[in-house]
Motif scaffolding. Structure first.
Motif, PDB file in Angstrom:
ATOM      1  N   HIS A   1     -36.159 -93.649  25.734  1.00 50.37           N
ATOM      2  CA  HIS A   1     -34.673 -93.422  26.204  1.00 50.37           C
ATOM      3  C   HIS A   1     -33.893 -93.370  24.586  1.00 50.37           C
ATOM      4  CE1 HIS A   1     -30.983 -94.075  28.209  1.00 50.37           C
ATOM      5  NE2 HIS A   1     -30.708 -94.672  27.071  1.00 50.37           N
ATOM      6  N   ALA A   2     -34.255 -93.969  23.671  1.00 47.42           N
ATOM      7  CA  ALA A   2     -33.616 -93.710  22.501  1.00 47.42           C
ATOM      8  C   ALA A   2     -33.867 -92.304  21.844  1.00 47.42           C
ATOM      9  CB  ALA A   2     -33.662 -94.815  21.496  1.00 47.42           C
ATOM     10  N   MET A   3     -35.148 -91.882  21.985  1.00 45.74           N
ATOM     11  CA  MET A   3     -35.623 -90.576  21.615  1.00 45.74           C
ATOM     12  C   MET A   3     -34.718 -89.390  22.310  1.00 45.74           C
ATOM     13  SD  MET A   3     -39.680 -91.114  20.964  1.00 45.74           S
ATOM     14  CE  MET A   3     -40.270 -92.503  20.038  1.00 45.74           C
ATOM     15  N   ILE A   4     -34.786 -89.718  23.572  1.00 52.20           N
ATOM     16  CA  ILE A   4     -34.122 -88.647  24.688  1.00 52.20           C
ATOM     17  C   ILE A   4     -32.757 -88.549  24.168  1.00 52.20           C
ATOM     18  CG2 ILE A   4     -33.486 -88.298  26.807  1.00 52.20           C
ATOM     19  CD1 ILE A   4     -36.218 -89.707  27.919  1.00 52.20           C
ATOM     20  N   ASP A   5     -31.819 -89.802  24.010  1.00 50.14           N
ATOM     21  CA  ASP A   5     -30.611 -89.841  23.746  1.00 50.14           C
ATOM     22  C   ASP A   5     -30.290 -89.114  22.268  1.00 50.14           C
ATOM     23  OD1 ASP A   5     -27.931 -91.225  24.034  1.00 50.14           O
ATOM     24  OD2 ASP A   5     -28.411 -91.864  22.031  1.00 50.14           O
ATOM     25  N   LEU A   6     -31.054 -89.183  21.559  1.00 56.25           N
ATOM     26  CA  LEU A   6     -30.832 -88.447  20.221  1.00 56.25           C
ATOM     27  C   LEU A   6     -30.831 -86.788  20.558  1.00 56.25           C
ATOM     28  CD1 LEU A   6     -30.592 -88.083  17.136  1.00 56.25           C
ATOM     29  CD2 LEU A   6     -33.079 -88.251  16.946  1.00 56.25           C
ATOM     30  N   ALA A   7     -31.838 -86.455  21.300  1.00 59.49           N
ATOM     31  CA  ALA A   7     -31.958 -85.133  21.665  1.00 59.49           C
ATOM     32  C   ALA A   7     -30.606 -84.638  22.462  1.00 59.49           C
ATOM     33  CB  ALA A   7     -33.352 -84.650  22.484  1.00 59.49           C
ATOM     34  N   ALA A   8     -30.144 -85.580  23.543  1.00 60.85           N
ATOM     35  CA  ALA A   8     -28.974 -85.128  24.160  1.00 60.85           C
ATOM     36  C   ALA A   8     -27.892 -85.027  23.111  1.00 60.85           C
ATOM     37  CB  ALA A   8     -28.901 -86.176  25.166  1.00 60.85           C
ATOM     38  N   ARG A   9     -27.582 -85.896  22.370  1.00 60.45           N
ATOM     39  CA  ARG A   9     -26.516 -85.911  21.454  1.00 60.45           C
ATOM     40  C   ARG A   9     -26.644 -84.806  20.348  1.00 60.45           C
ATOM     41  NH1 ARG A   9     -26.759 -89.928  17.740  1.00 60.45           N
ATOM     42  NH2 ARG A   9     -28.568 -90.978  18.511  1.00 60.45           N
ATOM     43  N   THR A  10     -27.703 -84.001  20.437  1.00 60.80           N
ATOM     44  CA  THR A  10     -28.028 -82.909  19.098  1.00 60.80           C
ATOM     45  C   THR A  10     -27.786 -81.784  19.987  1.00 60.80           C
ATOM     46  OG1 THR A  10     -29.582 -84.283  18.193  1.00 60.80           O
ATOM     47  CG2 THR A  10     -29.419 -81.910  17.580  1.00 60.80           C
ATOM     48  N   LEU A  11     -27.802 -81.642  21.337  1.00 60.06           N
ATOM     49  CA  LEU A  11     -27.859 -80.565  22.198  1.00 60.06           C
ATOM     50  C   LEU A  11     -26.453 -79.653  21.887  1.00 60.06           C
ATOM     51  CD1 LEU A  11     -29.491 -81.207  25.287  1.00 60.06           C
ATOM     52  CD2 LEU A  11     -30.345 -79.415  23.696  1.00 60.06           C
TER      53      LEU A  11
ATOM     54  N   GLY B   1     -32.130 -91.893  32.300  1.00 61.63           N
ATOM     55  CA  GLY B   1     -30.618 -92.023  32.310  1.00 61.63           C
ATOM     56  C   GLY B   1     -30.038 -90.518  32.692  1.00 61.63           C
ATOM     57  N   GLU B   2     -28.563 -90.612  32.316  1.00 56.61           N
ATOM     58  CA  GLU B   2     -27.769 -89.242  32.720  1.00 56.61           C
ATOM     59  C   GLU B   2     -27.159 -89.256  31.420  1.00 56.61           C
ATOM     60  OE1 GLU B   2     -25.651 -89.363  36.057  1.00 56.61           O
ATOM     61  OE2 GLU B   2     -27.668 -89.258  37.392  1.00 56.61           O
ATOM     62  N   TRP B   3     -26.788 -87.944  30.996  1.00 56.77           N
ATOM     63  CA  TRP B   3     -26.036 -87.453  30.037  1.00 56.77           C
ATOM     64  C   TRP B   3     -25.519 -86.321  30.402  1.00 56.77           C
ATOM     65  CZ3 TRP B   3     -30.820 -89.259  29.417  1.00 56.77           C
ATOM     66  CH2 TRP B   3     -30.985 -90.453  28.571  1.00 56.77           C
ATOM     67  N   LEU B   4     -24.082 -86.297  30.091  1.00 57.62           N
ATOM     68  CA  LEU B   4     -23.176 -85.150  30.123  1.00 57.62           C
ATOM     69  C   LEU B   4     -22.934 -84.127  29.067  1.00 57.62           C
ATOM     70  CD1 LEU B   4     -20.439 -86.857  32.534  1.00 57.62           C
ATOM     71  CD2 LEU B   4     -21.873 -84.943  33.155  1.00 57.62           C
ATOM     72  N   ILE B   5     -23.728 -83.040  29.036  1.00 57.78           N
ATOM     73  CA  ILE B   5     -23.650 -82.073  27.848  1.00 57.78           C
ATOM     74  C   ILE B   5     -22.436 -81.112  27.743  1.00 57.78           C
ATOM     75  CG2 ILE B   5     -25.159 -80.645  26.500  1.00 57.78           C
ATOM     76  CD1 ILE B   5     -26.468 -83.514  26.955  1.00 57.78           C
ATOM     77  N   PRO B   6     -21.691 -81.447  26.840  1.00 53.85           N
ATOM     78  CA  PRO B   6     -20.597 -80.352  26.769  1.00 53.85           C
ATOM     79  C   PRO B   6     -21.356 -79.125  26.315  1.00 53.85           C
ATOM     80  CG  PRO B   6     -20.486 -81.765  25.057  1.00 53.85           C
ATOM     81  CD  PRO B   6     -21.330 -82.273  25.978  1.00 53.85           C
ATOM     82  N   LEU B   7     -20.776 -77.773  27.037  1.00 53.57           N
ATOM     83  CA  LEU B   7     -21.370 -76.643  26.977  1.00 53.57           C
ATOM     84  C   LEU B   7     -20.491 -75.730  25.964  1.00 53.57           C
ATOM     85  CD1 LEU B   7     -22.124 -75.963  30.622  1.00 53.57           C
ATOM     86  CD2 LEU B   7     -23.656 -76.532  28.906  1.00 53.57           C
ATOM     87  N   ASP B   8     -19.168 -75.854  25.766  1.00 52.45           N
ATOM     88  CA  ASP B   8     -18.301 -74.610  25.129  1.00 52.45           C
ATOM     89  C   ASP B   8     -17.819 -75.193  23.726  1.00 52.45           C
ATOM     90  OD1 ASP B   8     -18.665 -72.988  27.202  1.00 52.45           O
ATOM     91  OD2 ASP B   8     -16.892 -73.773  28.209  1.00 52.45           O
ATOM     92  N   SER B   9     -18.224 -76.417  23.285  1.00 60.43           N
ATOM     93  CA  SER B   9     -17.725 -76.862  22.080  1.00 60.43           C
ATOM     94  C   SER B   9     -18.321 -78.264  21.612  1.00 60.43           C
ATOM     95  CB  SER B   9     -16.206 -77.071  21.896  1.00 60.43           C
ATOM     96  OG  SER B   9     -15.658 -77.668  20.769  1.00 60.43           O
ATOM     97  N   PRO B  10     -19.035 -78.299  20.434  1.00 63.30           N
ATOM     98  CA  PRO B  10     -19.726 -79.600  20.004  1.00 63.30           C
ATOM     99  C   PRO B  10     -18.981 -80.664  19.862  1.00 63.30           C
ATOM    100  CG  PRO B  10     -19.519 -77.871  18.159  1.00 63.30           C
ATOM    101  CD  PRO B  10     -19.182 -77.315  19.405  1.00 63.30           C
ATOM    102  N   GLY B  11     -17.883 -80.273  19.708  1.00 65.29           N
ATOM    103  CA  GLY B  11     -16.564 -81.502  19.465  1.00 65.29           C
ATOM    104  C   GLY B  11     -16.145 -81.907  20.962  1.00 65.29           C
ATOM    105  N   ALA B  12     -16.440 -81.269  22.214  1.00 65.08           N
ATOM    106  CA  ALA B  12     -15.790 -81.703  23.265  1.00 65.08           C
ATOM    107  C   ALA B  12     -16.471 -82.887  23.884  1.00 65.08           C
ATOM    108  CB  ALA B  12     -15.867 -80.490  24.265  1.00 65.08           C
ATOM    109  N   VAL B  13     -15.828 -83.447  24.992  1.00 69.00           N
ATOM    110  CA  VAL B  13     -16.528 -84.589  25.520  1.00 69.00           C
ATOM    111  C   VAL B  13     -17.119 -84.216  26.935  1.00 69.00           C
ATOM    112  CG1 VAL B  13     -16.213 -86.990  26.494  1.00 69.00           C
ATOM    113  CG2 VAL B  13     -14.847 -86.100  24.480  1.00 69.00           C
TER     114      VAL B  13
END
Length: 382
Positions: free
Chosen positions: A265-275, A316-328
């Motif tokens: 889960h921690a590894m997946i979370d890192l990838a999701a935060r990097t996307l 788990g679930e992650w919401l990936i912002p698409l248009d800006s890395p600084g967005a939520v």
């Protein structure tokens, strides 16, 4: 709860998976509090693994964690390994156990390392010993950031990137790496865990919502101006260790289990935060669909998002912002939904599965889905 001597007499049957469900539950609860029986269980499980070669020779990661927890309850560590360093500690220990009984034939078995580069799959041929040399060379980035000895020493490299460091080590290794690489690699992993543990909470790490690549002391540089906080760098190296351990196991025809669910889960979370940052870089390079808004979403504000649902181990679930890395990421602004198995997603991020072949359930904006899957594959590298 049956008495100690009754449970101890069941350990052999438990190791052979011959206990009833009730007996299995009782034995495993007992192992969490009895160090002697836990040690005996490890020996018996190892013996069973040797007798049944089609089964995994690797100990169940959950059992290892339970035994360590029981030991630490009886005698706390002077310098405990923090939770954020546990995945690296566990994955390096599992790979070391796999390597323990390798003979010369296994060390020289051919291995094909695979990743995505420039939007297409690429590969590099090496050996099991070459894989361990590669891991040691790239782990040296963490070692150097912690003030430890760099395994490259004074070897000239084309740059501080993982690829350049590995190529430099491979070029200098004449003859090619052999079983002797295991000792230095193992010593380095132990030194990294000890030193990182001594750093305690001073890791420069952010929370799950902080973008990967944020700086903070001590930070680990990966070249090209990209750095990771120590805890994220150790997660990255734990992920690489697991993926390459699978490469090694496949080369010598051994089965190999995924990491413990909480580590996965921690590894997946890192990838999701990097996307989000990877999506922005791909968009600047013309490799992703342009943003749908005229102006980038201000940092900290909600924007168009993709819901990434990871099923199974480490889910788990992650919401990936698409248009800006600084967005939520925002459920209200969700435009697509993708579902993947946890191990499948990790293999996609490792470049072992092509984006178009990822077994994903998907609905919504097709461009957004394609961009995220390709961005996940582009996380891979040598």
């Amino acid at each position: 709860m049956p008495e100690h001597h009754v449970l101890k007499s069941l350990l052999g049957a438990w190791a052979l998976a011959a206990c009833s469900p009730e007996e299995t539950t009782a034995v495993e609860e007992h192992l969490g509090g009895c160090g002697d029986c836990a040690d005996e269980a490890l020996r018996l499980r190892d013996a069973v693994g040797l007798l049944h070669r089609p089964d995994s020779l690797d100990l169940d990661p959950g059992l290892r964690a339970r035994v360590l927890d029981a030991c630490l309850e009886r005698r706390p560590a002077h310098v405990p390994v923090p939770g954020w360093a546990a995945p690296y500690d566990a994955e390096t220990a599992r790979l070391d156990a796999l390597l323990q009984d390798f003979g010369d034939a296994e060390w020289h078995a051919p291995v094909r390392l695979r990743w995505f580069e420039g939007g297409r799959p690429v590969s590099r041929r090496t050996t099991v010993a070459g894989v361990i040399a590669h891991l040691m060379s790239v782990d040296g980035l963490v070692a150097d950031a912690l003030g430890l000895e760099d395994p490259l020493g004074g070897l000239p490299a084309a740059g501080p990137t993982p690829t350049a460091r590995t190529e430099a080590y491979w070029r200098a290794a004449h003859p090619p790496p052999t079983r002797t690489v295991r000792g230095p690699w193992r010593d380095q992993t132990h030194a990294i865990v000890r030193t990182a543990s001594s750093a305690g909470g001073d890791t420069g790490a952010g929370g799950a919502g902080e973008a990967a690549g944020s700086c903070g002391p001590p930070a680990v540089p990966y070249g090209g101006g990209f750095t990771l906080p120590l805890r994220d760098a150790l997660l990255d190296r734990a992920f690489a260790c697991w993926i390459h351990a699978e490469d090694v196991a496949e080369a010598v025809d051994y089965p190999y289990d995924p990491p413990a669910p909480r580590h996965l889960h921690a590894m997946i979370d890192l990838a999701a935060r990097t996307l989000p940052g990877v999506l922005a870089a791909r968009r600047r390079a013309g490799l992703a669909a342009p943003a749908r808004t005229r102006h980038l979403v201000p940092a900290g504000r909600p924007g168009r998002s993709l819901r990434l649902e990871i099923e199974g181990r480490g889910g788990g679930e992650w919401l990936i912002p698409l248009d800006s890395p600084g967005a939520v990421g925002s459920a209200e602004h969700q435009v697509a939904h993708v579902a993947l198995d946890g191990v499948e997603f990790c293999r996609l991020a490792a470049g072992h599965v092509a984006p178009r072949e990822a077994a994903a359930g998907q609905v919504g904006d097709a461009d957004a889905i394609s961009d995220v899957l390709h961005a996940a594959a582009s996380l891979s590298r040598l």
